[in-house]
Design a protein around this motif. Structure first.
Motif, mmCIF file in Angstrom:
data_model
loop_
_atom_site.group_PDB
_atom_site.id
_atom_site.type_symbol
_atom_site.label_atom_id
_atom_site.label_comp_id
_atom_site.label_asym_id
_atom_site.label_seq_id
_atom_site.Cartn_x
_atom_site.Cartn_y
_atom_site.Cartn_z
ATOM 1 N N GLY A 278 -46.494 1.560 -2.103
ATOM 2 C CA GLY A 278 -46.236 2.214 -3.390
ATOM 3 C C GLY A 278 -47.465 2.164 -4.291
ATOM 4 N N LEU A 279 -47.325 2.736 -5.473
ATOM 5 C CA LEU A 279 -48.413 2.747 -6.468
ATOM 6 C C LEU A 279 -48.960 1.342 -6.713
ATOM 7 N N VAL A 280 -48.060 0.417 -7.040
ATOM 8 C CA VAL A 280 -48.471 -0.935 -7.431
ATOM 9 C C VAL A 280 -48.865 -1.769 -6.214
ATOM 10 N N GLY A 281 -48.012 -1.751 -5.184
ATOM 11 C CA GLY A 281 -48.287 -2.576 -4.001
ATOM 12 C C GLY A 281 -49.617 -2.202 -3.361
ATOM 13 N N SER B 3 -43.495 -2.064 5.985
ATOM 14 C CA SER B 3 -43.033 -0.822 5.349
ATOM 15 C C SER B 3 -41.511 -0.900 5.181
ATOM 16 N N HIS B 4 -40.986 0.014 4.391
ATOM 17 C CA HIS B 4 -39.532 0.096 4.191
ATOM 18 C C HIS B 4 -38.839 0.305 5.537
ATOM 19 N N ALA B 5 -39.461 1.160 6.386
ATOM 20 C CA ALA B 5 -38.854 1.443 7.702
ATOM 21 C C ALA B 5 -38.835 0.179 8.578
ATOM 22 N N ASP C 5 -36.029 -3.285 5.666
ATOM 23 C CA ASP C 5 -35.286 -2.806 4.491
ATOM 24 C C ASP C 5 -34.892 -4.033 3.665
ATOM 25 N N LEU C 6 -35.507 -4.161 2.501
ATOM 26 C CA LEU C 6 -35.323 -5.381 1.697
ATOM 27 C C LEU C 6 -33.941 -5.473 1.057
ATOM 28 N N THR C 7 -33.126 -4.411 1.168
ATOM 29 C CA THR C 7 -31.751 -4.529 0.680
ATOM 30 C C THR C 7 -30.863 -5.255 1.692
ATOM 31 N N TRP D 244 -29.639 0.919 -16.524
ATOM 32 C CA TRP D 244 -29.211 0.356 -15.230
ATOM 33 C C TRP D 244 -30.378 -0.358 -14.561
ATOM 34 N N TYR D 245 -31.512 0.326 -14.580
ATOM 35 C CA TYR D 245 -32.760 -0.249 -14.039
ATOM 36 C C TYR D 245 -33.167 -1.471 -14.877
ATOM 37 N N ALA D 246 -33.047 -1.331 -16.197
ATOM 38 C CA ALA D 246 -33.441 -2.429 -17.083
ATOM 39 C C ALA D 246 -32.591 -3.676 -16.840
ATOM 40 N N ALA E 197 -31.148 -4.568 -14.068
ATOM 41 C CA ALA E 197 -31.605 -5.191 -12.815
ATOM 42 C C ALA E 197 -32.889 -5.987 -13.063
ATOM 43 N N LYS E 198 -33.817 -5.399 -13.806
ATOM 44 C CA LYS E 198 -35.103 -6.075 -14.054
ATOM 45 C C LYS E 198 -34.898 -7.341 -14.907
ATOM 46 N N ILE E 199 -33.986 -7.252 -15.881
ATOM 47 C CA ILE E 199 -33.708 -8.453 -16.697
ATOM 48 C C ILE E 199 -33.118 -9.545 -15.792
ATOM 49 N N ASN F 53 -46.067 1.535 -18.710
ATOM 50 C CA ASN F 53 -46.090 2.706 -17.807
ATOM 51 C C ASN F 53 -47.429 2.738 -17.050
ATOM 52 N N LEU F 54 -47.339 2.854 -15.735
ATOM 53 C CA LEU F 54 -48.523 2.764 -14.866
ATOM 54 C C LEU F 54 -48.847 4.120 -14.251
ATOM 55 N N TYR F 55 -50.068 4.257 -13.772
ATOM 56 C CA TYR F 55 -50.466 5.476 -13.059
ATOM 57 C C TYR F 55 -51.682 5.143 -12.208
HETATM 58 N N1 LIG Z 1 -44.750 3.027 -11.875
HETATM 59 C C1 LIG Z 1 -44.636 2.526 -13.095
HETATM 60 O O1 LIG Z 1 -44.956 3.204 -14.094
HETATM 61 C C2 LIG Z 1 -44.162 1.126 -13.310
HETATM 62 C C3 LIG Z 1 -43.796 0.294 -12.266
HETATM 63 N N2 LIG Z 1 -43.360 -0.983 -12.533
HETATM 64 C C4 LIG Z 1 -42.900 -1.871 -11.480
HETATM 65 O O2 LIG Z 1 -43.824 -2.018 -10.429
HETATM 66 C C5 LIG Z 1 -43.136 -2.172 -9.193
HETATM 67 C C6 LIG Z 1 -43.637 -1.165 -8.195
HETATM 68 O O3 LIG Z 1 -43.484 0.147 -8.716
HETATM 69 P P1 LIG Z 1 -44.256 1.405 -8.104
HETATM 70 O O4 LIG Z 1 -45.346 0.940 -7.218
HETATM 71 O O5 LIG Z 1 -44.528 2.329 -9.219
HETATM 72 O O6 LIG Z 1 -43.111 2.074 -7.215
HETATM 73 P P2 LIG Z 1 -43.266 2.961 -5.899
HETATM 74 O O7 LIG Z 1 -42.030 3.774 -5.809
HETATM 75 O O8 LIG Z 1 -44.582 3.658 -5.893
HETATM 76 O O9 LIG Z 1 -43.284 1.872 -4.742
HETATM 77 C C7 LIG Z 1 -42.179 1.083 -4.461
HETATM 78 C C8 LIG Z 1 -42.323 0.539 -3.078
HETATM 79 O O10 LIG Z 1 -41.130 -0.212 -2.754
HETATM 80 C C9 LIG Z 1 -40.701 0.168 -1.466
HETATM 81 N N3 LIG Z 1 -39.254 0.026 -1.311
HETATM 82 C C10 LIG Z 1 -38.293 0.639 -2.037
HETATM 83 N N4 LIG Z 1 -37.083 0.297 -1.563
HETATM 84 C C11 LIG Z 1 -37.306 -0.535 -0.515
HETATM 85 C C12 LIG Z 1 -36.451 -1.218 0.382
HETATM 86 N N5 LIG Z 1 -35.120 -1.099 0.310
HETATM 87 N N6 LIG Z 1 -37.016 -1.970 1.342
HETATM 88 C C13 LIG Z 1 -38.346 -2.084 1.448
HETATM 89 N N7 LIG Z 1 -39.213 -1.480 0.622
HETATM 90 C C14 LIG Z 1 -38.687 -0.702 -0.352
HETATM 91 C C15 LIG Z 1 -41.094 1.623 -1.363
HETATM 92 O O11 LIG Z 1 -41.098 2.058 -0.035
HETATM 93 P P3 LIG Z 1 -40.553 3.536 0.293
HETATM 94 O O12 LIG Z 1 -41.329 4.448 -0.613
HETATM 95 O O13 LIG Z 1 -40.853 3.694 1.726
HETATM 96 O O14 LIG Z 1 -39.101 3.497 -0.050
HETATM 97 C C16 LIG Z 1 -42.466 1.618 -2.003
HETATM 98 O O15 LIG Z 1 -43.465 1.237 -1.098
HETATM 99 C C17 LIG Z 1 -41.639 -2.011 -9.494
HETATM 100 O O16 LIG Z 1 -41.050 -3.270 -9.601
HETATM 101 C C18 LIG Z 1 -41.637 -1.326 -10.839
HETATM 102 O O17 LIG Z 1 -40.526 -1.700 -11.583
HETATM 103 C C19 LIG Z 1 -43.309 -1.464 -13.811
HETATM 104 C C20 LIG Z 1 -43.672 -0.703 -14.871
HETATM 105 C C21 LIG Z 1 -44.115 0.666 -14.719
#
Ligand SMILES: NC(=O)C1=CN([C@@H]2O[C@H](COP(=O)(O)OP(=O)(O)OC[C@H]3O[C@@H](n4cnc5c(N)ncnc54)[C@H](OP(=O)(O)O)[C@@H]3O)[C@@H](O)[C@H]2O)C=CC1
Ligand SMILES: C[C@H]1O[C@H](OP(=O)(O)OP(=O)(O)OC[C@H]2O[C@@H](n3cnc4c(=O)[nH]c(N)nc43)[C@H](O)[C@@H]2O)[C@@H](O)[C@@H](O)C1=O
Length: 325
Positions: free
Chosen positions: A29-32, A51-53, A56-58, A151-153, A155-157, A181-183
């Motif tokens: 993802g963006l942050v990871g 990877s998610h595939a 699955d972290l759920t 709903w998201y908030a 969970a985060k809290i 907010n990130l980018y």
């Molecule tokens: N983007 C933003 O503006 C902000 C982000 N954040 C926080 O930063 C963190 C990361 O966000 P961001 O990088 O933007 O999000 P992304 O959607 O870009 O990335 C999220 C990652 O989590 C993975 N993921 C989602 N569900 C599962 C699952 N069930 N099992 C395994 N992996 C999973 C996704 O994989 P896949 O895509 O394959 O599902 C993806 O790689 C979050 O906690 C978010 O709250 C906080 C503030 C602002």
């Protein structure tokens, strides 16, 4: 919270052993992805990535088996169900359910399998809709949330509170960071489900390529948002892993805010679109303002480096070179 603030748990050891096993959850993802880039630049050689595939972290039993076998020493939780105002408003069950599952599974398994330190990432939407500005950490749970993302908030809290509870009961070094907010590179550029910055980048780009006369932007343009480049966030994450150990979550912001109208004008310039902006006021504005007070993080030594203007140019370059629809 003073007597429960186990700041003595601080180890300041994260950067001393670059061969330590570090699990970055959500590394695509963006942050990871930004955290992986940063750790790789710093010389970390033993990053654990799934990877998610692959995982699955759920799924609680799969997460437990993964932790029992890998036993990561450090964990950074950047996996989550994430999206912009429309996605949050449209899929409330996903945003609360998936996030509670992911974070609960990862935090609990990390504790039970000997992880030394865990960092959980939340978001500035945890604060009340009408919080004082700039928003200090102690504004948490002082008023009603913004309805488009409650709903998201919630969970985060719960994630923040879970880290605090494990710290108090088990003396375990779990900390939380709340980014604004990130980018940046690897953002989600989906036309409806993304955040405003990548959505506008794509819309302006496609309008430029197609010779369109106007671009539609959601809402009134008056809400204020604070943007931080994800490479700055990754730097802050490493800083907190090394230097911070405390009960309280820490805000991570740029300290600079712009209106959505100003953002749209900056984006128009960065992309080189020459037409007009049209405002779709049937779309929600969301919270009017959410500038965070990041002075606690600054007081322990971290400040951001990348301006919004430079960050937009950098991100548009990445978009042109990498983005595949
Ligand atoms: N983007 C933003 O503006 C902000 C982000 N954040 C926080 O930063 C963190 C990361 O966000 P961001 O990088 O933007 O999000 P992304 O959607 O870009 O990335 C999220 C990652 O989590 C993975 N993921 C989602 N569900 C599962 C699952 N069930 N099992 C395994 N992996 C999973 C996704 O994989 P896949 O895509 O394959 O599902 C993806 O790689 C979050 O906690 C978010 O709250 C906080 C503030 C602002
Ligand atoms: C990070 C944060 O992100 C979300 O909160 P948000 O800040 O409201 O997010 P946003 O980026 O989607 O919108 C910001 C503003 O921009 C306007 N806007 C204009 N045009 C578009 C547009 O095209 N797309 C989007 N998404 N917004 C647009 C939009 O109407 C709003 O006024 C939550 O998920 C929340 O949970 C969270 O944590």
């Amino acid at each position: 919270m003073g007597s429960q603030d186990n700041s003595a748990l601080a180890s300041n050891a994260f950067l001393t052993d670059k061969s330590a096993k570090v699990f970055v959850a959500g590394h695509r993802g963006l942050v990871g992805a930004a955290i992986v880039r940063k750790l790789t630049q710093l010389g970390f050689t033993n990053l654990i990535l799934r990877s998610h595939a692959e995982l699955d972290l759920t799924r609680q039993s799969d997460v437990e088996a993964f932790f029992a076998s890998e036993k990561p020493e450090y964990v950074i939780v950047a996996a989550a169900k994430v999206g912009g105002i429309h996605a949050n408003n449209t899929y409330p069950a996903d945003f609360i359910g998936i996030n509670l599952q992911i974070q609960t599974n990862v935090i609990d398994s990390a504790y039970r399998n000997g992880t030394k330190k865990l960092l959980f990432l939340g978001s500035s939407c945890i604060y009340p809709k009408f919080a004082p500005q700039p928003i200090p950490e102690d504004a948490l749970l002082t008023g009603p949330l913004e309805p488009t993302n409650e709903w998201y908030a919630i969970a985060k809290i719960a994630g923040i509170k879970m880290c605090q509870a494990y710290r108090i009961q088990y003396k375990w070094d779990a900390i939380s960071g709340m980014p604004t907010n990130l980018y940046g590179p690897h953002d989600n550029f989906h036309p409806e489900n993304s955040h405003v910055l990548p959505a506008l980048m794509r819309r302006f780009h496609e309008a430029k390529i197609n010779g369109a006369k106007e671009v539609v932007v959601w809402g009134t343009g008056s809400p204020l948002r604070e943007f931080l480049h994800v490479d700055d966030l990754a730097d802050a994450v490493v800083f907190m892993m090394e230097k911070y150990s405390g009960l309280e979550h820490l805000n991570v912001g740029s300290g600079k805010e712009v209106t959505i109208k100003e953002l749209a004008e900056l984006m128009k310039e960065a992309v080189g679109f020459e037409g007009d902006l049209v405002w779709d006021t049937t779309k929600p504005d969301g919270t009017p303002r959410k500038l965070m007070d990041s002075s606690k993080l600054a007081s322990i030594g971290w400040t951001p480096k990348i301006s919004l203007r430079d960050g937009l140019v950098d991100t548009y370059k990445w978009y042109l070179e990498n983005y595949k629809q």
